[in-house]
Design a protein around this motif. Structure first.
Motif, PDB file in Angstrom:
ATOM      1  N   TYR A 252     -14.090   3.439   8.920  1.00 44.93           N
ATOM      2  CA  TYR A 252     -13.239   3.398   7.732  1.00 44.93           C
ATOM      3  C   TYR A 252     -12.556   2.047   7.568  1.00 44.93           C
ATOM      4  O   TYR A 252     -12.284   1.617   6.442  1.00 44.93           O
ATOM      5  N   LEU A 253     -12.283   1.377   8.649  1.00 45.68           N
ATOM      6  CA  LEU A 253     -11.744   0.016   8.521  1.00 45.68           C
ATOM      7  C   LEU A 253     -12.760  -0.901   7.862  1.00 45.68           C
ATOM      8  O   LEU A 253     -12.410  -1.743   7.028  1.00 45.68           O
TER       9      LEU A 253
ATOM     10  N   GLY B 254     -14.679  12.515   6.035  1.00 45.79           N
ATOM     11  CA  GLY B 254     -14.249  12.286   7.414  1.00 45.79           C
ATOM     12  C   GLY B 254     -14.836  13.235   8.428  1.00 45.79           C
ATOM     13  O   GLY B 254     -15.345  12.816   9.483  1.00 45.79           O
TER      14      GLY B 254
ATOM     15  N   ILE C 289     -11.297   9.595   3.374  1.00 43.37           N
ATOM     16  CA  ILE C 289     -11.280  10.252   4.688  1.00 43.37           C
ATOM     17  C   ILE C 289     -11.387  11.755   4.508  1.00 43.37           C
ATOM     18  O   ILE C 289     -12.134  12.448   5.207  1.00 43.37           O
ATOM     19  N   ASP C 290     -10.639  12.291   3.547  1.00 43.98           N
ATOM     20  CA  ASP C 290     -10.665  13.737   3.321  1.00 43.98           C
ATOM     21  C   ASP C 290     -12.046  14.204   2.875  1.00 43.98           C
ATOM     22  O   ASP C 290     -12.500  15.289   3.224  1.00 43.98           O
TER      23      ASP C 290
ATOM     24  N   MET D 237       0.845  -1.185   0.000  1.00 46.78           N
ATOM     25  CA  MET D 237       0.000   0.000   0.000  1.00 46.78           C
ATOM     26  C   MET D 237       0.892   1.252   0.000  1.00 46.78           C
ATOM     27  O   MET D 237       1.904   1.298   0.649  1.00 46.78           O
ATOM     28  N   GLN D 238       0.457   2.237  -0.735  1.00 50.14           N
ATOM     29  CA  GLN D 238       1.240   3.467  -0.814  1.00 50.14           C
ATOM     30  C   GLN D 238       0.961   4.319   0.420  1.00 50.14           C
ATOM     31  O   GLN D 238      -0.023   4.135   1.131  1.00 50.14           O
ATOM     32  N   GLU D 239       1.818   5.313   0.643  1.00 54.35           N
ATOM     33  CA  GLU D 239       1.750   6.122   1.850  1.00 54.35           C
ATOM     34  C   GLU D 239       0.394   6.811   2.020  1.00 54.35           C
ATOM     35  O   GLU D 239      -0.092   6.999   3.123  1.00 54.35           O
ATOM     36  N   ASN D 240      -0.192   7.222   0.906  1.00 54.23           N
ATOM     37  CA  ASN D 240      -1.438   7.974   1.033  1.00 54.23           C
ATOM     38  C   ASN D 240      -2.651   7.063   1.157  1.00 54.23           C
ATOM     39  O   ASN D 240      -3.762   7.506   1.105  1.00 54.23           O
ATOM     40  N   GLY D 241      -2.412   5.794   1.307  1.00 54.43           N
ATOM     41  CA  GLY D 241      -3.535   4.920   1.618  1.00 54.43           C
ATOM     42  C   GLY D 241      -4.211   4.305   0.419  1.00 54.43           C
ATOM     43  O   GLY D 241      -5.277   3.722   0.542  1.00 54.43           O
TER      44      GLY D 241
ATOM     45  N   TYR E 278     -12.907  -0.109   4.261  1.00 52.33           N
ATOM     46  CA  TYR E 278     -11.742  -0.693   3.595  1.00 52.33           C
ATOM     47  C   TYR E 278     -11.948  -2.190   3.362  1.00 52.33           C
ATOM     48  O   TYR E 278     -11.699  -2.707   2.266  1.00 52.33           O
TER      49      TYR E 278
ATOM     50  N   LEU F  37      -8.227   5.352   0.308  1.00 51.35           N
ATOM     51  CA  LEU F  37      -8.760   5.547   1.658  1.00 51.35           C
ATOM     52  C   LEU F  37      -8.513   6.966   2.149  1.00 51.35           C
ATOM     53  O   LEU F  37      -9.383   7.582   2.789  1.00 51.35           O
ATOM     54  N   GLY F  38      -7.334   7.475   1.843  1.00 50.96           N
ATOM     55  CA  GLY F  38      -7.021   8.833   2.272  1.00 50.96           C
ATOM     56  C   GLY F  38      -8.000   9.829   1.674  1.00 50.96           C
ATOM     57  O   GLY F  38      -8.505  10.727   2.362  1.00 50.96           O
ATOM     58  N   GLU F  39      -8.294   9.631   0.408  1.00 53.85           N
ATOM     59  CA  GLU F  39      -9.225  10.547  -0.250  1.00 53.85           C
ATOM     60  C   GLU F  39     -10.619  10.411   0.356  1.00 53.85           C
ATOM     61  O   GLU F  39     -11.328  11.410   0.560  1.00 53.85           O
TER      62      GLU F  39
END
Lengths: 450, 176
Positions: free
Chosen positions: B55-56, B30, B26-27, B1-5, B59, B22-24
């Motif tokens: 969020y888990l 969230g 959340i943004d 997985m990349q750093e930004n999720g 995912y 996932l990061g997106e």
């Protein structure tokens, strides 16, 4: 409302830490956020309460009615400022509130009355003498439900309609006097020869000549029957019965009447029954036919003069569906009576709040209903499409016990339907954390998490 | 997985080419989800726990999401059910354990007059979620019914009851 709430909560955002923790948790990294309550939240809650306390303490203490308002945002604070007094003792008699809950449909309060001095002053016929009073938003009736002779404790149930706004509100329950040791005369044969002594020239009078205080009616005769002329006879109902006598007996308008006079008391009462003679066909195995009857109560001028506070004198006239002397020959007069006991005056005051009952809401997997709510107090079915007379509802508890509504009295005290909600009230409150599964019409509709 | 999720979603053929950022996610949702959880649970710490849990689940279940409902509706459904589950498991009892009022930590009330927030919280569960979804998430009754797996008529009934209850609670605030 959304913009208002967003404005209020504008400082509440997903922090960088939280964002990272979520992503890391998804990757199952070590530094994922522990999912337990931490001290930060406690500090916030405590701080709010403390702030409220510094501004509200004096006000709430001075104005008891503010207590309910304080309770609405901080039950713990309300308890500290105005603690609930769930038990009270006077003259060695203790009154305790054991359980009080509201599920918005129904509300119940269980309380006990105990003779702590074990003097036999609390028995299975303990009477609160209508001396109780409930202050608060909860309106109810009271009934005695059981008695424990080992501890000399009588248990009562106060019940009424539930409502959301009742939860958390303070109620006060006061009792001013109790009556114990009532004397009961179990059903006995009076050995009075009715045909021998009934008044063959009985005169009647209109009930309107007296103060009518109540009574029943029957299919065979309308209410408001004329009564016998009062106090013509004076016939004893037994050697030990000195609080009621037969004061007239005869036929009025085709029905047999027995008139009784009751000396002043709080609640002397009883029934006079005409039971078919043992020699009659059909009277076997101790089961005797009983003549249909009803009664009418009234007060003469003399009765009225004898009445006082909590003391009542009265006449009760029993009317039987027996129309001829020949028919009367087939019957015997039996009585069962209750005489006042010892009155104990005192002052008992308990405060309680109706706790919001826990509930299990079931809306999935229902074939015969839209929704099912199971609370500590009962079950409520909305949009039930099944056969209400044969509705089968059951609970399985974690210890394996099965409670099934089909055994009518094993689980519910009453069932009914109102506003489209079909419901049953449990015999006693149930702990929902002990419920393993819920079954409706033979289908398991709920299974607790293991 | 990349750093930004960014993650490659497992799952059905329909989502073969669909990836969950996932990061997106959340943004995008969230803050709203966090505030919604707070309205339900009335505790920021718990709300943050609920958001993480939500969020888990997003995912883990991304592969099963077929786009029948709007993304926001789907996540809201997961979040509300997470909050309901947390409440039922007695997490509140842990929070309300003795000793909290003993802490002498002076603090400002972060949210000013939170009477409305408190009133929503005081609604019985069942009413609380429909109010939050209708008024805060601005969802339609049909969407709320789908979220909670109940009928639309039941949603309407609960909204009416909640409005009445809120009307009583919010009448004559003690600060007035």
């Amino acid at each position: 409302m959304k913009s208002y709430l967003d404005e209020k909560l504008r400082s509440m955002t997903v922090s960088v830490d939280l964002r990272r923790n979520i992503i890391n948790a998804a990757e199952k990294k070590q530094d994922s956020r522990p999912r337990i309550f931490t001290g930060r939240g406690a500090a916030l809650a405590a701080a709010f309460c403390l702030m409220a306390m510094t501004t509200m303490t004096v006000f709430a203490a001075v104005v008891p009615g503010v207590n309910n308002m304080v309770y609405s945002f901080s039950p713990e604070l309300a308890e500290k400022l105005y603690p609930v007094n769930a038990l009270d003792e006077d003259k060695g008699i203790k009154v305790s509130v054991l359980y009080a809950a509201n599920d918005s449909h129904y509300a119940a309060v269980y309380f006990s009355v105990q003779d702590t001095e074990m003097l036999g002053r609390v028995d299975e016929r303990l009477d609160l003498m209508d001396s109780y009073q409930i202050d608060g938003p909860f309106a109810s009736g009271i009934q005695r439900i059981s008695y424990d002779k080992d501890t000399q404790t009588a248990y009562f149930l106060m019940e009424g309609s539930g409502a959301e706004e009742l939860s958390g509100k303070m109620n006060s329950f006061r009792i001013r006097s109790i009556m114990c040791n009532k004397r009961r005369f179990e059903l006995y044969d009076t050995n009075i020869d009715l045909n021998e002594i009934y008044n063959k020239e009985a005169e009647k009078q209109s009930l309107e000549d007296f103060v009518y205080t109540g009574g029943g009616s029957a299919e065979f005769a309308p209410i408001g029957q004329d009564v016998l002329e009062p106090d013509v006879l004076n016939i004893s109902l037994g050697e030990e019965v000195d609080f009621v006598t037969i004061t007239n007996m005869g036929f009025v308008d085709g029905y047999f009447h027995i008139q009784t006079k009751w000396s002043p008391s709080f609640d002397n009462h009883g029934q006079l029954k005409l039971l078919a003679s043992e020699s009659l066909p059909g009277s076997v195995n101790g089961e005797r036919a009983e003549a249909d009857s009803f009664n009418q109560s009234f007060r003469t001028k003399e009765d009225e003069a004898l009445c006082g506070k909590d003391i009542f004198a009265k006449h009760i006239e029993y009317i039987y569906n027996i129309s001829t002397p020949e028919e009367l020959k087939n019957y015997e007069l039996w009585a069962e009576l209750v005489e006042d006991g010892v009155q104990i005056k005192g002052s008992w005051k308990v405060d309680f709040r109706l706790e919001d009952s826990e509930s299990i809401l079931i809306e999935d997997s229902l074939e015969h209903a839209e929704g099912l709510e199971v609370t500590e107090l009962g079950f409520y079915i909305t949009g039930y499409k099944g056969d209400k007379e044969n509705c089968s509802f059951g609970l399985t508890l974690k210890d394996g016990t099965v409670l099934d509504i089909l055994e009518y009295n094993s689980i519910t005290r009453s069932r009914g339907e109102q506003d489209g909600v079909f419901s049953g009230v449990f015999e006693t409150p149930i702990r929902l954390d002990q419920v393993s599964s819920v079954i409706l019409d033979g289908e398991k509709v709920y299974q607790a998490e293991q | 997985m990349q750093e930004n999720g960014t993650a490659v979603a497992a799952g059905t053929e329909a989502h073969k080419e669909s990836k969950l950022d996932l990061g997106e996610m959340i943004d995008k949702y969230g803050n709203e989800i966090l505030r919604m959880c707070y309205l339900y649970l009335h505790d920021q710490q718990l709300a943050e726990d609920a958001v993480q849990e939500t969020y888990l689940k997003v995912y883990r279940n991304w592969g099963g999401y077929r786009g029948e409902a709007l993304e926001k509706t789907w996540i809201t459904r997961i979040a509300i059910n997470t909050c309901i589950s947390m409440r039922r498991k007695g997490w509140f009892r842990e929070i309300l354990s003795a000793g909290q009022l003993e802490q002498e930590i002076p603090v400002q009330d972060k949210y000013g007059d939170d009477t409305v927030i408190r009133s929503i919280y005081q609604l019985k569960p069942g009413l609380r979620e429909v109010v939050i979804m209708f008024y805060y998430q601005q969802m339609k009754t049909r969407e709320i019914a789908d979220c909670l797996n109940i009928s639309e008529s039941l949603v309407s009934v609960r909204l009416n009851r909640a409005r009445k209850r809120l009307g009583v609670m919010l009448e004559g605030w003690y600060f007035e």
